[in-house]
Motif scaffolding. Structure first.
Motif, PDB file in Angstrom:
ATOM      1  N   GLN A  45       0.823  -1.201   0.000  1.00 47.97           N
ATOM      2  CA  GLN A  45       0.000   0.000   0.000  1.00 47.97           C
ATOM      3  C   GLN A  45       0.864   1.261   0.000  1.00 47.97           C
ATOM      4  OE1 GLN A  45      -3.192   0.177  -0.444  1.00 47.97           O
ATOM      5  NE2 GLN A  45      -3.399   2.382  -0.181  1.00 47.97           N
ATOM      6  N   LEU A  46       1.955   1.228   0.758  1.00 47.17           N
ATOM      7  CA  LEU A  46       2.888   2.352   0.783  1.00 47.17           C
ATOM      8  C   LEU A  46       3.446   2.612  -0.615  1.00 47.17           C
ATOM      9  CD1 LEU A  46       4.776   4.440   2.116  1.00 47.17           C
ATOM     10  CD2 LEU A  46       6.335   2.545   2.664  1.00 47.17           C
ATOM     11  N   GLN A  47       3.868   1.559  -1.279  1.00 43.44           N
ATOM     12  CA  GLN A  47       4.408   1.711  -2.631  1.00 43.44           C
ATOM     13  C   GLN A  47       3.356   2.285  -3.586  1.00 43.44           C
ATOM     14  OE1 GLN A  47       6.468  -1.699  -4.166  1.00 43.44           O
ATOM     15  NE2 GLN A  47       6.297  -1.036  -6.289  1.00 43.44           N
ATOM     16  N   LYS A  48       2.141   1.778  -3.494  1.00 47.43           N
ATOM     17  CA  LYS A  48       1.065   2.251  -4.375  1.00 47.43           C
ATOM     18  C   LYS A  48       0.790   3.739  -4.167  1.00 47.43           C
ATOM     19  CE  LYS A  48      -3.843   1.515  -5.413  1.00 47.43           C
ATOM     20  NZ  LYS A  48      -5.072   0.773  -5.027  1.00 47.43           N
ATOM     21  N   GLU A  49       0.713   4.169  -2.908  1.00 48.69           N
ATOM     22  CA  GLU A  49       0.407   5.571  -2.628  1.00 48.69           C
ATOM     23  C   GLU A  49       1.528   6.500  -3.099  1.00 48.69           C
ATOM     24  OE1 GLU A  49      -0.717   6.111   1.427  1.00 48.69           O
ATOM     25  OE2 GLU A  49      -2.305   4.582   1.346  1.00 48.69           O
ATOM     26  N   VAL A  54       3.327  10.687  -6.711  1.00 49.38           N
ATOM     27  CA  VAL A  54       4.421  11.234  -7.524  1.00 49.38           C
ATOM     28  C   VAL A  54       4.096  11.131  -9.016  1.00 49.38           C
ATOM     29  CG1 VAL A  54       6.861  10.969  -8.125  1.00 49.38           C
ATOM     30  CG2 VAL A  54       6.127  10.758  -5.735  1.00 49.38           C
ATOM     31  N   GLY A  55       3.360  10.095  -9.381  1.00 47.58           N
ATOM     32  CA  GLY A  55       3.008   9.925 -10.785  1.00 47.58           C
ATOM     33  C   GLY A  55       2.096  11.015 -11.311  1.00 47.58           C
ATOM     34  N   HIS A  61       7.218  10.758 -15.890  1.00 41.45           N
ATOM     35  CA  HIS A  61       6.724   9.718 -16.790  1.00 41.45           C
ATOM     36  C   HIS A  61       6.817   8.319 -16.173  1.00 41.45           C
ATOM     37  CE1 HIS A  61       6.662  12.922 -19.673  1.00 41.45           C
ATOM     38  NE2 HIS A  61       7.987  13.070 -19.644  1.00 41.45           N
ATOM     39  N   GLU A  62       7.662   8.177 -15.181  1.00 37.25           N
ATOM     40  CA  GLU A  62       7.851   6.860 -14.553  1.00 37.25           C
ATOM     41  C   GLU A  62       8.233   7.060 -13.093  1.00 37.25           C
ATOM     42  OE1 GLU A  62      10.631   2.815 -14.956  1.00 37.25           O
ATOM     43  OE2 GLU A  62      10.817   4.453 -16.421  1.00 37.25           O
ATOM     44  N   VAL A  63       7.667   6.211 -12.223  1.00 37.07           N
ATOM     45  CA  VAL A  63       7.997   6.267 -10.788  1.00 37.07           C
ATOM     46  C   VAL A  63       8.582   4.920 -10.382  1.00 37.07           C
ATOM     47  CG1 VAL A  63       7.150   6.636  -8.446  1.00 37.07           C
ATOM     48  CG2 VAL A  63       6.099   7.867 -10.368  1.00 37.07           C
ATOM     49  N   ARG A  64       9.760   4.968  -9.809  1.00 39.97           N
ATOM     50  CA  ARG A  64      10.395   3.753  -9.308  1.00 39.97           C
ATOM     51  C   ARG A  64      10.514   3.850  -7.786  1.00 39.97           C
ATOM     52  NH1 ARG A  64      15.422   3.689 -13.672  1.00 39.97           N
ATOM     53  NH2 ARG A  64      14.134   3.366 -15.557  1.00 39.97           N
ATOM     54  N   VAL A  65       9.889   2.911  -7.094  1.00 40.80           N
ATOM     55  CA  VAL A  65       9.903   2.916  -5.631  1.00 40.80           C
ATOM     56  C   VAL A  65      10.672   1.699  -5.141  1.00 40.80           C
ATOM     57  CG1 VAL A  65       8.524   2.840  -3.523  1.00 40.80           C
ATOM     58  CG2 VAL A  65       7.706   4.144  -5.514  1.00 40.80           C
TER      59      VAL A  65
END
Length: 322
Positions: A45-49, A54-55, A61-65
């Motif tokens: 959930q943290l990664q999704k939020e 940021v997206g 154009h791209e978010v890397r977590v």
């Protein structure tokens, strides 16, 4: 035009404390966040939020977590006896429920591959574990205890006729499942001192063992063998539990001891191991177990013995950690 500062400002305030670094270049935002202490679902959930927040920034154009997390220090306690029919499974289930009520995050591995019974005790609705790749995701019972058992994976009533290597593989798959934030696994061992016990001790090195027996001499002989096996493997004995200790007649109230009395305590003392307590032979415990409602889940009289033993196990876990 987007910048690292713009990306940082887009991160919600409630998540910013978990973010360790932010970089932005060529339309790609790279975020490193601390997911320590979070379970699998909370980390996802943290990664999704973060990705969504940021997206939404113009120019990204791209978010890397990347999530950093310390591996959960999970402890393993096996429950064994060396003999069948003395109440290992009932004790394991009730200890798990009692420890969960104390606030511990507990999982149960039903290591009795040929005769699994934890599903009846903890999950009578027979929930099916999910799989992500080759990794099983345990079922969480209504009592807050995660569970994996062969009874969840095979058709009800179907015999499991496997040779030793297959049994070892099944045990390994359950032990190496995604236990998420579980800090303690209770392992319900099968009777005897065979393949499952050897795999468990050699591959997973339990932190301790609880030995269950009835007061009668025949059961005590086999419990002594189980203790000796744990001793050879250098697995600490948490203590001995005497099950089916005393029967109160539901009609006249007279107390009798069909299996004898006090044998487990005497044996534990003579071997220099703690005696954790007694569980009475009572119809209400049998009925509750058959209907998937462990007595330890409530404050009734039948749950008292399990809660007291769980408290002693909890004390042992706390003391052995320090």
């Amino acid at each position: 035009m987007s910048s690292t500062e713009t990306v940082q400002q887009a991160i919600p305030a409630e998540l910013s404390a978990m973010v360790r670094s932010v970089k932005f270049a060529d339309g790609v935002a790279t975020i490193i966040a601390d997911a320590g202490g979070l379970g699998r679902s909370a980390a996802a959930q943290l990664q999704k939020e973060l990705e969504e927040a940021v997206g939404a920034v113009e120019g990204v154009h791209e978010v890397r977590v990347a999530l950093m997390a310390d591996k959960v220090k999970r402890r393993i306690i096996v429950v064994g006896s060396g003999k069948g029919g003395v109440g290992k499974s009932t004790l394991t289930a009730n200890l798990a429920v009692a420890l969960a009520r104390q606030g511990k995050k507990v999982g149960v591995v039903d290591a009795d591959i040929y005769g699994p019974s934890q599903v009846m005790l903890l999950d009578p609705d027979r929930g099916k574990p999910r799989a992500e790749g080759n990794t099983l995701i345990p079922v969480e019972s209504e009592y807050g205890v995660k569970l994996l058992s062969m009874a969840q994976l095979v058709e009800g009533g179907k015999a499991i006729a496997w040779r030793g290597p297959m049994v070892g593989q099944a045990l390994t798959q359950m032990m190496e499942a995604e236990w998420d934030d579980a800090e303690l696994l209770l392992v319900d061992l099968p009777p005897g001192t065979g393949d499952v016990q050897l795999t468990m001790m050699q591959k997973f090195k339990p932190d301790g063992a609880v030995v269950v027996t009835t007061p009668q001499d025949l059961a005590l002989i086999d419990a002594t063998r189980a203790i000796d096996l744990f001793r050879q493997a250098e697995i600490p004995i948490v203590g001995v539990v005497e099950n089916m200790a005393g029967y109160v007649c539901p009609h006249c109230g007279e107390l009798s001891d069909p299996f004898g009395a006090g044998g487990a305590e005497v044996a534990a003392t003579s071997m220099g191991h703690p005696f954790l307590g007694r569980v009475p032979l009572h119809m209400a415990i049998r009925v509750a177990s058959d209907t998937g409602t462990p007595p330890a889940a409530n404050d009734g009289e039948q749950g008292e013995a399990f809660l007291a033993i769980a408290a002693r196990l909890g004390e042992w876990l706390d003391a052995s950690r320090s």
